[in-house]
Structures are given as structure tokens and as C-alpha cells.
Design a protein around this motif. Sequence first.
Motif, PDB file in Angstrom:
ATOM      1  N   ALA A 136      -1.003   7.825   4.679  1.00 57.45           N
ATOM      2  CA  ALA A 136      -0.932   8.306   3.300  1.00 57.45           C
ATOM      3  C   ALA A 136      -1.104   9.816   3.203  1.00 57.45           C
TER       4      ALA A 136
ATOM      5  N   ALA B  99       1.660  12.538   1.918  1.00 55.88           N
ATOM      6  CA  ALA B  99       1.444  13.504   0.834  1.00 55.88           C
ATOM      7  C   ALA B  99       1.880  14.906   1.251  1.00 55.88           C
TER       8      ALA B  99
ATOM      9  N   THR C 166      -4.737   5.040   5.940  1.00 63.32           N
ATOM     10  CA  THR C 166      -5.138   6.291   5.297  1.00 63.32           C
ATOM     11  C   THR C 166      -4.475   7.488   5.970  1.00 63.32           C
TER      12      THR C 166
ATOM     13  N   THR D 220       1.063   4.474  -2.674  1.00 65.32           N
ATOM     14  CA  THR D 220       0.944   5.892  -2.329  1.00 65.32           C
ATOM     15  C   THR D 220       2.251   6.636  -2.603  1.00 65.32           C
TER      16      THR D 220
ATOM     17  N   SER E  13      -4.470   9.062  -2.736  1.00 66.56           N
ATOM     18  CA  SER E  13      -3.920   8.284  -1.618  1.00 66.56           C
ATOM     19  C   SER E  13      -5.013   7.848  -0.661  1.00 66.56           C
ATOM     20  N   THR E  14      -6.001   8.724  -0.440  1.00 68.15           N
ATOM     21  CA  THR E  14      -7.113   8.399   0.458  1.00 68.15           C
ATOM     22  C   THR E  14      -7.979   7.286  -0.118  1.00 68.15           C
TER      23      THR E  14
ATOM     24  N   TYR F 177       0.815  -1.218   0.000  1.00 65.91           N
ATOM     25  CA  TYR F 177       0.000   0.000   0.000  1.00 65.91           C
ATOM     26  C   TYR F 177       0.848   1.267   0.000  1.00 65.91           C
TER      27      TYR F 177
ATOM     28  N   GLY G  90      -6.075   4.151   0.335  1.00 66.58           N
ATOM     29  CA  GLY G  90      -6.060   3.808   1.759  1.00 66.58           C
ATOM     30  C   GLY G  90      -7.350   3.172   2.214  1.00 66.58           C
TER      31      GLY G  90
ATOM     32  N   ILE H  81       2.072   7.474  -6.200  1.00 66.88           N
ATOM     33  CA  ILE H  81       1.215   8.652  -6.404  1.00 66.88           C
ATOM     34  C   ILE H  81       1.966   9.928  -6.057  1.00 66.88           C
ATOM     35  N   ASN H  82       2.597   9.929  -4.889  1.00 62.46           N
ATOM     36  CA  ASN H  82       3.256  11.143  -4.406  1.00 62.46           C
ATOM     37  C   ASN H  82       4.595  11.396  -5.092  1.00 62.46           C
TER      38      ASN H  82
END
Length: 449
Positions: free
Chosen positions: A144, A148, A141, A63, A97-98, A59, A101, A66-67
Motif C-alpha cells: 500500500a 501511494a 501494508t 487502497t 493506506s497504512t 484490500y 493495511g 484512497i489513492n
Amino acid sequence: MNIFKDKTFMKGMLAIAVPVAIQNLISSSVNMIDTLMISSLGQASIAAVGLANQVFFLYILITFGINSGSSIFIAQFWGKEDIPSIKKVMGLAITLSTIAGTIFTAAAFFFPTQIMSVLIKEPEVIKLGAEYLRIVSLSYTITAVSFAFSISLRTTGRPNVPLKVSIISFLTNTVLNYIFIFGHLGFEPMGVKGAAIGTLIARIVEIILILYAIYGTKSILAASVKELMSWHKDFLKKYIETTYPVVITEGFWALGQVLYAMAYARIGEEATAAVQLTNTIQNLFFVVVRGLANACNIMVGAKIGGGDEKVAYDYAIRFIFLSTISGLALGIIMALTPDIVLKLFRGLDPSLYETSRALLIVLGITFVIRVYNTIAIVGVLRAGGDTKIAMRIDLGTVWLIGVPLAFIGALVLKLPIHQLVLLVTLEEVVKALVGIPIIKSGKWIKNLT
């Protein structure tokens, strides 16, 4: 290459790399202390927590994808001093990310036993891992969103804020683990459950402090909900085109690492525990590399965003040189000091000690190649905006070479764990050989702004 006399480069590099390295040292120290405490509960507990954390590992790397993709834009927008666009990117990163999560939390909370059963067959390890996984999933979550904001702070010149927050989170987690795992201050001993509760509370403290640092001090990142969500079609299209290869890369790379863990688990509980111990130790050595990778990503990206592509290329080569020298030195230290490091873990079974010792030597010998690939792909190619070629290199080597070799070595050749890890490292060798000419070509430099 007169790197050390270039004061502008060295000052910029150290200003980013040192706080990030220290923050990663603290994060890795949390894992080290967790493992140290849990090691006294036996190798089943070590294996359980290590395998349960493979879910978090999968996970967090999604994320991170993504970041990491977002940081490419943030670094280049930072070079242009375009703050509104930085807020848009940050909002996208938090939203995606949410969503990820929520999915992972639901899976780990409601189906922890089923997930553990896929990873290993030993009933005791499954039971302990499921207990840990259900509780710690509630932190996914939170972690994450904190991640971010932290990456945005680093990329916009405030790496000291995530560092300070990490120190407080580290102390919180350590104290709570001591209380909950062993039962102090009136609490009953909770074992691996206690470790999960300590982690969850520490993550809550972390997000509160991060939000205060941004909104309480009215920093440039203190965006309203409207600013975070002010995406338009063209912006969203460009973001997705650049970011999706990074997310896919990190997600499928992480899934590959989970499959490695499954292959190692087929050797047995002892091999799984040894991998958990040695990965924790290796992460301590990797903190310098992560600092350099972050500095490379930010500094190279900012130069590209500012239109200075020649300096961006020069910076990239400098970072590769520094990382290679650092990786070689740290790898030698790791390979020569396994007995010193393993003395920290008291009460290890003699067989587990010897397995971990052999594995540490292998990880030390091959450390430099992993360091080079981290800087080349995460630091250079992504900073330049060429996320698709980075995806092809990463996923091609993991899935076509690494994963098949892991299962062939475990199930067919029945290699001991240290020999199996050495065999799988062939993936990293091929990755480096493919990446070197691409970086030298300079074609990875793409201005996204």
C-alpha cells in the motif's frame, strides 16, 4: 474527431499511458507466471491461491480508492504547480493506506482458515489457501505504501520510476517463486507457501527501491514527516468529502467481486480454478486500458486544475473514443485465441481446459463494455471530481444487479460458469447506459483547487 493529429494530446497521452501500461503488463505477468507455476501443482492449488488473493484484492482496491481519490487532488494541484499541497495529499494517502493495511494484515494473519472457510467448502483448498494467506498478508501494508508513492510519481510526471521498479520486482518474484515453489538451490519444495514467500520478498525490494528513487534523488516528492502530516481542518474536510465516495466505491465494489467469487465457488473447485486462470489472462489484455485510464485521470485533472474546462471535456471524449476502439480490438483477439493462450498452462485437466476456454470466449465478447466503463468512471468522472455520481453508478449496478444475478445463476438456475459470467455482465451494460448521458452533460467537471 482528429485525435491522432493533435501532437500535444498524443504526446501527453503516450508519455503517461505507455509506462503505466508496461508496468501493468509486468504486474499482470507476475500473476500469470505465478499461476503458470502453481498450475502444475493441481487445480486445488490454483483455486486456493486465487481465493486467498481475493482478500488482497479487496484490500488493494480499498487502497486504490484512497489513492485514486488522492490522485484527483494531486493532478489538479500539479496543474497549479502547488507542491506543498501535493505532499499533504500524499501524506494522507499513506496514512490511510497504512491503517487499512494493518487491519487486513491482522485479519489474514490470525484468521486465515476462517476466512478461507467463508469463501469455499473444499478442505484441501481451505488448507492450502490458509497457508498462502498467512504469509502473503505480511506484504499488504508494504504494498500500500509503495502504491501511494507510485501513484504520486505517475501523477507528477515520473511514470518511468514505478515502471523500472516493477521490472525489478517482477524479476525478483519470478526467480524466487521458481526457487521456493519447486525447491532449487538447496531449498525444499514449498508449493503455495513458496509463492507467498517470493511475493513478500519482492514487495520488500519494491518499497526499498521506490523510497530510494524519491528520497535518494531528492525529488519534489521527498517530503519530511512534518510536510506529509501538515493537514489543516479545511483541507482535511475537502479531502474527505471528495475521497470518501471513491474509497466506499472501491471497497464495496471489491466486496461485490469477492461475493462473485463466492458464488462461482458454489459451482465447484473447477469453476473457481477456471475463473482464476481466465482472470489472469484477461488482466494481460487490460494493461492498455489501465494505461489509458491513468493518462485520462492525470491529463483531464490537470486541465481542470489549470482552469481549462473546455479542453478537459474534449480530452475526456477523446479518451472514451480511444478506449472503446481498443477494447473492441482486444476483445476480438481474446475471443478468437483461447486455445493459443491456454496452451501456456501445461497439465490442465481436460475438463478444466474446456471450462476455461468457454469462459475466455465470453470474457472476450464482453470485454469492450468493461473497458468503456473503466475509462468513463475511473478515468473521466473521478478526474472531474464528481466522485459521488461515480459511486452511485458503480455500487448501484454491482449490488442491485450483479451480486443478486450471480447467486441466482449459481444457486437457483445452476448455470455453468461461462453462462453465469455472461449473465452477471448485464451489470456492466446497465452501468454504461446510465453513465453515457452524465458524461455528455459535462456536469461532472468540478475544480477542487
